[in-house]
Motif scaffolding. Structure first.
Motif, PDB file in Angstrom:
ATOM      1  N   ILE A   1       0.681  -0.743  -0.318  1.00  0.00           N
ATOM      2  CA  ILE A   1      -0.204  -0.104  -0.043  1.00  0.00           C
ATOM      3  C   ILE A   1       0.883   0.990  -0.107  1.00  0.00           C
ATOM      4  CG2 ILE A   1      -1.412   1.461   1.427  1.00  0.00           C
ATOM      5  CD1 ILE A   1      -2.457  -1.475   2.441  1.00  0.00           C
ATOM      6  N   GLY A   2       2.008   0.880   1.281  1.00  0.00           N
ATOM      7  CA  GLY A   2       2.843   2.187   0.893  1.00  0.00           C
ATOM      8  C   GLY A   2       3.131   2.679  -0.480  1.00  0.00           C
TER       9      GLY A   2
ATOM     10  N   ILE B   1       3.120   6.435  -6.010  1.00  0.00           N
ATOM     11  CA  ILE B   1       3.336   6.446  -7.232  1.00  0.00           C
ATOM     12  C   ILE B   1       2.461   7.772  -7.513  1.00  0.00           C
ATOM     13  CG2 ILE B   1       2.544   5.560  -9.446  1.00  0.00           C
ATOM     14  CD1 ILE B   1       3.820   3.075  -8.330  1.00  0.00           C
ATOM     15  N   LEU B   2       1.183   7.463  -5.996  1.00  0.00           N
ATOM     16  CA  LEU B   2      -0.283   8.370  -6.374  1.00  0.00           C
ATOM     17  C   LEU B   2      -0.033   9.484  -6.293  1.00  0.00           C
ATOM     18  CD1 LEU B   2      -3.131   5.910  -5.031  1.00  0.00           C
ATOM     19  CD2 LEU B   2      -2.955   6.322  -7.532  1.00  0.00           C
ATOM     20  N   SER B   3       0.609  10.068  -5.286  1.00  0.00           N
ATOM     21  CA  SER B   3       1.160  11.330  -4.859  1.00  0.00           C
ATOM     22  C   SER B   3       0.442  11.880  -3.992  1.00  0.00           C
ATOM     23  CB  SER B   3       1.899  12.315  -5.961  1.00  0.00           C
ATOM     24  OG  SER B   3       2.379  11.654  -6.695  1.00  0.00           O
TER      25      SER B   3
ATOM     26  N   ALA C   1      -9.956   9.679  -0.730  1.00  0.00           N
ATOM     27  CA  ALA C   1     -10.308  10.235   0.406  1.00  0.00           C
ATOM     28  C   ALA C   1      -9.836  11.832   0.321  1.00  0.00           C
ATOM     29  CB  ALA C   1      -9.575   9.271   1.821  1.00  0.00           C
ATOM     30  N   ASP C   2      -8.562  11.738  -0.235  1.00  0.00           N
ATOM     31  CA  ASP C   2      -7.262  12.873   0.253  1.00  0.00           C
ATOM     32  C   ASP C   2      -7.802  13.665  -1.583  1.00  0.00           C
ATOM     33  OD1 ASP C   2      -4.382  13.876   0.220  1.00  0.00           O
ATOM     34  OD2 ASP C   2      -4.620  13.883  -2.242  1.00  0.00           O
TER      35      ASP C   2
ATOM     36  N   PRO D   1     -14.464  12.541  -6.950  1.00  0.00           N
ATOM     37  CA  PRO D   1     -13.699  12.433  -7.913  1.00  0.00           C
ATOM     38  C   PRO D   1     -13.230  10.947  -8.874  1.00  0.00           C
ATOM     39  CG  PRO D   1     -12.021  12.808  -6.547  1.00  0.00           C
ATOM     40  CD  PRO D   1     -13.398  12.550  -6.569  1.00  0.00           C
ATOM     41  N   THR D   2     -13.690  11.046  -9.883  1.00  0.00           N
ATOM     42  CA  THR D   2     -13.168   9.393 -10.461  1.00  0.00           C
ATOM     43  C   THR D   2     -12.005   8.642 -10.259  1.00  0.00           C
ATOM     44  OG1 THR D   2     -14.740   9.609 -12.005  1.00  0.00           O
ATOM     45  CG2 THR D   2     -13.580   7.832 -12.687  1.00  0.00           C
ATOM     46  N   ILE D   3     -11.710   7.938 -10.304  1.00  0.00           N
ATOM     47  CA  ILE D   3     -10.730   7.130  -9.560  1.00  0.00           C
ATOM     48  C   ILE D   3     -10.520   5.709 -10.497  1.00  0.00           C
ATOM     49  CG2 ILE D   3      -9.206   5.615  -8.292  1.00  0.00           C
ATOM     50  CD1 ILE D   3     -10.425   7.338  -6.383  1.00  0.00           C
ATOM     51  N   GLN D   4      -9.231   6.175 -11.299  1.00  0.00           N
ATOM     52  CA  GLN D   4      -8.620   5.036 -12.790  1.00  0.00           C
ATOM     53  C   GLN D   4      -7.957   4.191 -11.727  1.00  0.00           C
ATOM     54  OE1 GLN D   4      -9.078   5.625 -15.599  1.00  0.00           O
ATOM     55  NE2 GLN D   4      -7.541   3.066 -15.984  1.00  0.00           N
TER      56      GLN D   4
END
Length: 213
Positions: free
Chosen positions: A64-65, A70-72, A185-186, A197-200
């Motif tokens: 997860i970390g 990568i997701l910043s 959540a961020d 927002p839509t998440i890919q």
């Protein structure tokens, strides 16, 4: 590796749990994370991912970390990745590091746990600290204002063997779902609207045979 404590303590409030069949739906889990974060009163938000890449079942946290790196994320500080894991040997030192860098941090602790067969693949989030290592009889510091766990396999006996023989598909699927929920959540913290927002999704998975552990 944390114990599935909610099954044994009936006096505590039940955790919010997402069954394995629904883990690809990130919205409800993200909403629960957001509710807790809104109670942090502008404290630094810390995601502490506990586990080790030396054990398949216990690699949930560092996976997860690494995904979150990568997701910043904009509002969370992440500790514990595949490259720099937070595990039994360094947990106290990493906690000291977090507390030295952040004044009164609000910590979201994440770890894998063992549980009942019917719950394998499920995710839970609950107020209160995580008890890392208790499932494998290690005495480690409690950590977290809230904690997230993923039930990776069946507990009860031979925990080390069970962890080593946990399906990587289960762990990867749960890591993806938790990471995407935290990312959502961020984004909701950043958003001034009520529209999520839509998440890919980073990779596709179908929860079909995850129970065959």
């Amino acid at each position: 590796m944390s114990p599935n404590l909610w099954r044994f303590n009936k006096k505590k409030a039940q955790p919010f749990r997402v069954p394995f069949e629904q883990i690809q739906t990130h919205g409800p889990f993200a909403e629960q994370i957001l509710k807790y974060c809104q109670q942090a009163n502008k404290r630094d938000l810390i995601i502490l991912c506990v586990g080790t890449d030396r054990s398949t079942g216990d690699s949930l946290g560092p996976l997860i970390g690494s995904k979150l790196e990568i997701l910043s994320l904009q509002h969370f500080h992440v500790y514990g990745t595949l490259e720099y894991p937070v595990h039994a040997m360094n947990l106290a030192d990493r906690l000291a590091e977090v507390n030295s860098k952040h004044d009164n941090p609000f910590i979201i602790a994440i770890d894998a746990c063992l549980g009942q067969e019917v719950n394998v693949g499920s995710l839970t989030i609950q107020e209160g600290p995580l008890h890392p290592g208790a499932a494998v009889h290690k005495n480690l510091p409690k950590v977290g204002d809230i904690h997230i766990t993923g039930i990776v396999n069946v507990g009860g006996a031979m925990e080390f063997y069970v962890l080593q023989n946990t399906r990587l598909h289960i762990v990867m699927s749960m890591a993806e779902s938790i990471a995407q929920s935290l990312y959502l959540a961020d984004q909701q913290i950043s958003s001034s609207t009520t529209t999520s927002p839509t998440i890919q999704t980073v990779f596709q998975y179908t929860p079909t045979d995850m129970k065959n552990v």
